[in-house]
Write an enzyme that holds these catalytic residues in place. Structure first.
Site, PDB file in Angstrom:
ATOM      1  N   GLU A  17     -10.896   0.655  -4.206  1.00  0.00           N
ATOM      2  CA  GLU A  17      -9.989   0.930  -3.139  1.00  0.00           C
ATOM      3  C   GLU A  17      -8.901   1.728  -2.852  1.00  0.00           C
ATOM      4  O   GLU A  17      -8.494   1.615  -4.440  1.00  0.00           O
ATOM      5  CB  GLU A  17      -9.807  -0.255  -1.750  1.00  0.00           C
ATOM      6  CG  GLU A  17      -8.626  -1.353  -2.325  1.00  0.00           C
ATOM      7  CD  GLU A  17      -8.795  -2.693  -2.077  1.00  0.00           C
ATOM      8  OE1 GLU A  17      -9.201  -3.029  -0.323  1.00  0.00           O
ATOM      9  OE2 GLU A  17      -7.592  -3.335  -2.189  1.00  0.00           O
ATOM     10  N   ASP A  32       0.522  -1.007   0.188  1.00  0.00           N
ATOM     11  CA  ASP A  32       0.123   0.389   0.025  1.00  0.00           C
ATOM     12  C   ASP A  32       0.998   1.015  -0.366  1.00  0.00           C
ATOM     13  O   ASP A  32       0.453   2.488   0.643  1.00  0.00           O
ATOM     14  CB  ASP A  32      -1.429  -0.002   1.087  1.00  0.00           C
ATOM     15  CG  ASP A  32      -1.951  -1.674   0.909  1.00  0.00           C
ATOM     16  OD1 ASP A  32      -2.202  -1.694   0.604  1.00  0.00           O
ATOM     17  OD2 ASP A  32      -2.062  -2.046   2.234  1.00  0.00           O
TER      18      ASP A  32
END
Ligand code: 6LW
Length: 522
Positions: free
Chosen positions: A187, A15
Site C-alpha cells: 500500500e 501517511d
C-alpha cells in the site's frame, strides 16, 4: 550541525506525502473523520514546518456525515506539475464500501483554495500521481486482489489520467503485490522517475508492527517492475515491541534543493506498554542511492531520535516543532478540528475563545456533535478549558473529551441542575458507559475544567483558582488504537450536548489552553 529532534510532526500526522517546488517543501497527511481535512504544511528546510491551510476546508466540499471513526480521509499524495498542485486521496466509509472512493483536487496555491473533488473511477485506497517527462499523468493506488493468493493480498494498479478531463484513460497495469510473499497490504505506493528509471516505493505488512517500506524499479512507468533484492529498505518490524518507534512505513521520497534525498515516513512511539496514544506520527530519514537503489537511513537502518539535516535553519530551536505552540489555542489556530462538518462555532468578541452552539448529538454518534479539539501531541500535557455555561438549559452539558472514537472516549462535563452544577466523568469503552467520578459545585456562570495527562494517567480535574480537584482518573491505555482498533491517536477537545433533546443553547469556550509538560531542549 543542525540536528532536528523527532518526530518531525508529533501527534496524529500519518501517511505523510511530500513534494518540493524550488526552495519550498509541501507536506500533507491523513485526517480521517476530522475537518478541516488534510493539513498542508510548508517548510524551507525539511526540519521546521508551518501549517498554511487544509486541502478540505470548505463546508460541503466532501460529505463525511455518518462515517465512523478511523474512516474518512486516508493517505493523500501531494505533487506539483507545471504550475499546479495536485492532491489525490481516498474518502473511506468502513461500514459502506460503496460510499466515497478516490478523488483528485488541484490548486495553484497549496494554501488554497483547492478545487472541488473529482471522483476517479478506481477502487481501493492510497492513490498517488506521477508526471512523466512528456507531462503525462499516471495515477496509481492500492486495492485488494480479486482472487487473492493469501488474505488481504493487495496489488498496486496504474492508469493514465487525462489532465484535461480528469478521467482515467487507457489500459490498466498491475505493477506490484509486495516484496514478500504472504505480506498483507502492499500500500501507500508512490512512483518517482530518477535517471531514466521509474521507482515504485510502497509500504507493506500492514500499518501496525510489521509495517515496512519496499522498492521496485522499471524502465517504463507501466512496468514490468523488478523488486529490489535488498527489500525491505526500511522497517522496525525486527526490533520488537520495545523499540522506541514501531510500525515504521509508508514512505514518500523527495530530492532536496542541494541534490540530497530524504524520505518522510510514519511511525508510532509507544509508552506505558504497547500503546500509541499519540497516533502515527511523521518522521524523516536520509536517503542515499547505491547501484541505482535507494538506501533509507544509510549506516543506521532505522528511524533515529534525531536527524542531521545539514541545511536546516540553525537559528530554529531544535526539538520545538513549529506545529506545537504552547499555551492558548485561539480561534484561527490551524490545529482546531471538528468532526465531519463545521459546527457553527464563532470566535468570541475578544478573539480568545469560541461561542459553540450546543447540539443534540453526543460524541457517541458518527455525526457532527458540538466538538472542537486538537491532537494530543505530547505524552504529558495539561489542558484547560474555561467554559461559560450560563447558556446551558437544565440537563444539557458541556466539558472536555479525550477522544478516540464514537465507541471509546472519556468525557468530563458540567450539567447545570438548578442550584448546582454536576461535574461528571464518564468513560465510554467499547460502547459501554461507566461513570468514573462525580463532583457537585454551586451554580455558576463559568467553570474551568482540565486534564492533567501524565503518560497513561489522564486526570480529569476542576480548577478553582489555585485549587485543582481531580474528579476521576482515566486509564489512557484503554483508549489508544492498539487497545481499540483504528488508525488514529487521541484528540483532546471541548464538547457540548443536549443528549438528543432539541436545543438552541450556546456555550462559551472562553479559553482553551494546551501546555506540553515535556522539558524541551534548545
Ligand atoms: C492508509 C494506509 C495505511 O490508507 O493506513 O499506513 C491507512 N498505512 O496506507 C490509513 O492511514
Amino acid at each position: 550541525m543542525s540536528r532536528v529532534a523527532h518526530p518531525l510532526l508529533p501527534g496524529t500526522y500519518p501517511d505523510p506525502s511530500i513534494c518540493r517546488v524550488g526552495a519550498d517543501y509541501w507536506l500533507v497527511t491523513s485526517t480521517f473523520e476530522y475537518v478541516p481535512g488534510l493539513p498542508v504544511l510548508h517548510s524551507r528546510d525539511l526540519a521546521h514546518w508551518t501549517q498554511v491551510g487544509h486541502v478540505v476546508e470548505r463546508a460541503g466540499m466532501l460529505d463525511l456525515e455518518g462515517i465512523g471513526s478511523s474512516g474518512g480521509l486516508y493517505a493523500p499524495t501531494i505533487r506539483h506539475h507545471d504550475g499546479l498542485f495536485w492532491v489525490v486521496c481516498t474518502l473511506v466509509d468502513r461500514d459502506d464500501p460503496g460510499r466515497g472512493g478516490n478523488f483528485v483536487v488541484t490548486a495553484t496555491d497549496p494554501a488554497g483554495p483547492w478545487s472541488d473533488p473529482v471522483w476517479l473511477d478506481a477502487a481501493g485506497i492510497d492513490p498517488s500521481i506521477a508526471f512523466d517527462a512528456d507531462g503525462r499523468a499516471w495515477v496509481h493506488g492500492t486495492r485488494l486482489v480479486a482472487e487473492p493468493e493469501w488474505p488481504q493480498q493487495t496489488e498496486v494498479w496504474l492508469r493514465e489520467l487525462d489532465r484535461e478531463t480528469l478521467r482515467l484513460v487507457g489500459p490498466e497495469h498491475v505493477l506490484w503485490t509486495g516484496a514478500v510473499r504472504g505480506a498483507v497490504w502492499a500500500e501507500g505506493p508512490h512512483l518517482l522517475e530518477k535517471d531514466g528509471r521509474w521507482y515504485l516505493v510502497a509500504a507493506e505488512g500492514g500499518t501496525e508492527l510489521h509495517h515496512a517500506v519496499a522498492v521496485a524499479r522499471a524502465d517504463h512507468v507501466t512496468g514490468p517492475y523488478e523488486g529490489y533484492a535488498g527489500n525491505p529498505v526500511l522497517t522496525h518490524r525486527h526490533l520488537g515491541r520495545g523499540a522506541g518507534v514501531v510500525g515504521v512505513g509508508h514512505a514518500d521520497l523527495v530530492e532536496a534543493a542541494d541534490g540530497s534525498w530524504w524520505a518522510v515516513v510514519l511511525g508510532s512511539r509507544p509508552y506505558g506498554g504497547l500503546h500509541t496514544n499519540l497516533g502515527r506520527e511523521t518522521f524523516l530519514v536520509p536517503v542515499s542511492w547505491e547501484d541505482g537503489w535507494p538506501v533509507l537511513a544509510p549506516g543506521v537502518g532505522r528511524v533515529t531520535d534525531d536527524v542531521e539535516v545539514p541545511f536546516a535553519d540553525p537559528a530554529a530551536r531544535a526539538g520545538v516543532p513549529q506545529v506545537v505552540p504552547s499555551g492558548p489555542v485561539l480561534p484561527g489556530d490551524p490545529r482546531w478540528t471538528a468532526l465531519r462538518a463545521p459546527v457553527g462555532s464563532v470566535a468570541t468578541p475578544d478573539g480568545g475563545g469560541w461561542r459553540l452552539p450546543v447540539r443534540a448529538a453526543t460524541p457517541a454518534e458518527p455525526t457532527t456533535p458540538a466538538f472542537l479539539g486538537v491532537r494530543q501531541q505530547h505524552r504529558d500535557v495539561d489542558v484547560r478549558a474555561v467554559l461559560g455555561i450560563a447558556g446551558l438549559a437544565d440537563g444539557e452539558r458541556a466539558g472536555l473529551v479525550v477522544r478516540q472514537s464514537e465507541a471509546d472516549h472519556v468525557t468530563l462535563t458540567a450539567t447545570p441542575t438548578g442550584d448546582a452544577v454536576l461535574v461528571r466523568a464518564v468513560h465510554r469503552r467499547g460502547g459501554v458507559e461507566t461513570v468514573l467520578g462525580e463532583a457537585a459545585r454551586p451554580a455558576a456562570d463559568a467553570l474551568t475544567l482540565g486534564l492533567r495527562v501524565r503518560g497513561q494517567r489522564y486526570a480529569l480535574v476542576v480548577e478553582e483558582g489555585e485549587r485543582v480537584t481531580a474528579v476521576a482518573v482515566a486509564d489512557g491505555s484503554t483508549l489508544d488504537s492498539m487497545a481499540t482498533g483504528g488508525f488514529v491517536g487521541l484528540w483532546l477537545g471541548v464538547v457540548a450536548t443536549s443528549d438528543g433533546r432539541p436545543t438552541s443553547s450556546v456555550v462559551e469556550v472562553r479559553a482553551f489552553e494546551y501546555h506540553p509538560r515535556e522539558v524541551l531542549e534548545g
